[in-house]
Design a protein around this motif. Structure first.
Motif, PDB file in Angstrom:
ATOM      1  N   ARG B  55     -49.552  -7.883  47.633  1.00 46.56           N
ATOM      2  CA  ARG B  55     -49.425  -8.951  46.780  1.00 46.56           C
ATOM      3  C   ARG B  55     -48.533  -8.849  45.322  1.00 46.56           C
ATOM      4  O   ARG B  55     -48.090  -9.589  44.703  1.00 46.56           O
ATOM      5  CB  ARG B  55     -50.739  -9.068  45.928  1.00 46.56           C
ATOM      6  N   ASN B  56     -48.349  -7.340  45.012  1.00 44.38           N
ATOM      7  CA  ASN B  56     -47.168  -7.197  44.222  1.00 44.38           C
ATOM      8  C   ASN B  56     -46.461  -5.900  44.581  1.00 44.38           C
ATOM      9  O   ASN B  56     -47.039  -5.004  45.163  1.00 44.38           O
ATOM     10  CB  ASN B  56     -47.949  -6.943  42.762  1.00 44.38           C
ATOM     11  N   GLY B  98     -56.024  -7.587  40.363  1.00 42.35           N
ATOM     12  CA  GLY B  98     -55.691  -8.729  39.593  1.00 42.35           C
ATOM     13  C   GLY B  98     -56.215  -9.426  38.536  1.00 42.35           C
ATOM     14  O   GLY B  98     -55.838 -10.239  38.098  1.00 42.35           O
ATOM     15  N   THR B  99     -57.602  -8.723  38.304  1.00 37.94           N
ATOM     16  CA  THR B  99     -58.103  -9.130  37.135  1.00 37.94           C
ATOM     17  C   THR B  99     -58.798  -8.109  36.240  1.00 37.94           C
ATOM     18  O   THR B  99     -58.862  -7.020  36.518  1.00 37.94           O
ATOM     19  CB  THR B  99     -59.588 -10.057  37.673  1.00 37.94           C
ATOM     20  N   THR B 100     -58.788  -8.449  34.889  1.00 38.95           N
ATOM     21  CA  THR B 100     -59.038  -7.272  34.136  1.00 38.95           C
ATOM     22  C   THR B 100     -60.606  -7.472  33.759  1.00 38.95           C
ATOM     23  O   THR B 100     -60.874  -6.573  33.028  1.00 38.95           O
ATOM     24  CB  THR B 100     -58.321  -7.991  32.567  1.00 38.95           C
ATOM     25  N   ASN B 101     -61.249  -8.005  34.458  1.00 40.67           N
ATOM     26  CA  ASN B 101     -62.547  -7.793  34.499  1.00 40.67           C
ATOM     27  C   ASN B 101     -63.131  -6.659  35.464  1.00 40.67           C
ATOM     28  O   ASN B 101     -64.487  -6.495  35.274  1.00 40.67           O
ATOM     29  CB  ASN B 101     -63.319  -9.133  35.059  1.00 40.67           C
ATOM     30  N   GLU B 102     -62.453  -5.898  36.146  1.00 38.95           N
ATOM     31  CA  GLU B 102     -62.813  -5.041  36.747  1.00 38.95           C
ATOM     32  C   GLU B 102     -62.012  -3.702  36.734  1.00 38.95           C
ATOM     33  O   GLU B 102     -60.982  -3.771  36.231  1.00 38.95           O
ATOM     34  CB  GLU B 102     -62.821  -5.116  38.399  1.00 38.95           C
ATOM     35  N   LYS B 103     -62.475  -2.543  36.660  1.00 39.48           N
ATOM     36  CA  LYS B 103     -61.908  -1.384  36.590  1.00 39.48           C
ATOM     37  C   LYS B 103     -61.368  -0.647  37.622  1.00 39.48           C
ATOM     38  O   LYS B 103     -61.492  -0.992  38.739  1.00 39.48           O
ATOM     39  CB  LYS B 103     -63.011  -0.263  35.939  1.00 39.48           C
ATOM     40  N   LEU B 104     -60.187  -0.044  37.445  1.00 43.75           N
ATOM     41  CA  LEU B 104     -59.339   0.490  38.550  1.00 43.75           C
ATOM     42  C   LEU B 104     -59.886   2.108  38.778  1.00 43.75           C
ATOM     43  O   LEU B 104     -59.765   2.811  37.537  1.00 43.75           O
ATOM     44  CB  LEU B 104     -57.872   0.758  38.199  1.00 43.75           C
TER      45      LEU B 104
END
Lengths: 112, 115
Positions: B55-56, B98-104
Motif C-alpha cells: 500500500r505504500n 494506516g490509522t492512528t488509532n492503533e499502535k505499531l
C-alpha cells in the motif's frame, strides 16, 4: 545486534533526576506523534503518543509536550531510572499515511 | 501473545548477493511494515503491506522488494547487495495499518552485514 546511530546526541542524567528529550519534526501536515524507546538489541518500543489537537499528554512517569507552532516535541521522564537508559526516537505520521517518519534519536544515559 | 518475530537475527552476506528476511506479525495483525535502520540515516520506511498488497513504499531503489502471504507473514528481499545495505532491518505489525488509532509493534530486527 544494534545498529543505532554512533553519533547520536547524548543526554546524561543522574538517577532520580528528571529528563527532557527534544525533537523537531518536519512535516506540518503530520497530526499524530509518537515517542519510542529502543534498548540495545531490540526494536523500538512504544512509550506515549499525542495528537495534534492536544499540546500535552501524560502517562506513567512520562509526559509529551507538542508545540505545533515551532514543530517541536518533547518527552519528559520523571525520576529517571537506570532502566530508562536507551535511545529515544520521536516519530510523526498522519491518518492514512501508513508510514512513520522518525527523528534522528537521542541516547539517554542514566548514571546510578 | 507472541510478539513480532523476525528471522534470522543476524546475517552476513557479500556484495552482489541477494538476501531474504522474514517477519511473522503478531497473531491477528494484518498490516506489516518494514524499516531500515542505519547509523547515518536513522530509521527509514521501506514499505507497508496489507492483505498481500503493497500500500505504500518508501524512497528505496528497486533492489528492495517485499511481499506478504495470505497468513500475513511477510518477507523482504534485497538483490545485488551493496556495502551500504548493511543495516538493522525492522519489521512492525498492526491490526489494519494506516490509522492512528492503533499502535505499531516492532520486532527485534535482522542485523544484515554486507562484506
Amino acid at each position: 545486534g544494534e545498529s543505532v546511530g554512533l553519533h547520536l546526541p547524548t543526554l546524561s542524567v543522574q538517577e532520580g533526576d528528571n529528563s527532557i528529550i527534544n525533537c523537531a519534526y518536519s512535516n506540518s501536515a503530520s497530526d499524530y506523534f509518537i515517542w519510542y524507546k529502543q534498548e540495545s538489541g531490540k526494536g523500538p518500543q512504544f512509550i506515549i503518543d499525542i495528537r495534534s489537537n492536544m499540546d500535552k499528554r501524560q502517562g506513567q512517569r512520562v509526559t509529551v509536550l507538542l508545540n505545533k507552532t515551532v514543530k517541536h516535541l518533547s518527552l519528559q521522564i520523571a525520576a529517571t531510572q537506570p532502566g530508562d537508559s536507551a535511545v529515544y526516537f520521536c516519530a510523526e505520521t498522519a491518518e492514512g499515511r501508513r508510514a512513520l517518519t522518525f527523528g534522528s534519536g537521542t541516547r539517554l544515559q542514566v548514571q546510578p | 501473545k507472541a510478539g513480532v518475530t523476525q528471522t534470522p537475527r543476524y546475517l552476513i552476506k557479500t556484495r552482489g548477493q541477494q538476501v531474504t528476511l522474514s517477519c511473522s506479525p503478531i497473531s491477528g495483525h494484518r498490516s506489516v511494515s518494514w524499516y531500515q535502520q542505519t547509523p547515518g540515516q536513522g530509521l527509514q520506511f521501506l514499505f507497508e503491506y496489507f492483505s498481500e498488497t503493497q500500500r505504500n513504499k518508501g524512497n528505496f531503489p528497486g533492489r528492495f522488494s517485499g511481499r506478504q502471504f495470505s497468513n500475513s507473514r511477510s518477507e523482504m528481499n534485497v538483490s545485488t547487495l551493496e556495502l551500504g545495505d548493511s543495516a538493522l532491518y525492522l519489521c512492525a505489525s498492526s491490526l489494519v495499518g494506516g490509522t492512528t488509532n492503533e499502535k505499531l509493534f516492532f520486532g527485534s530486527g535482522t542485523q544484515l552485514s554486507v562484506l
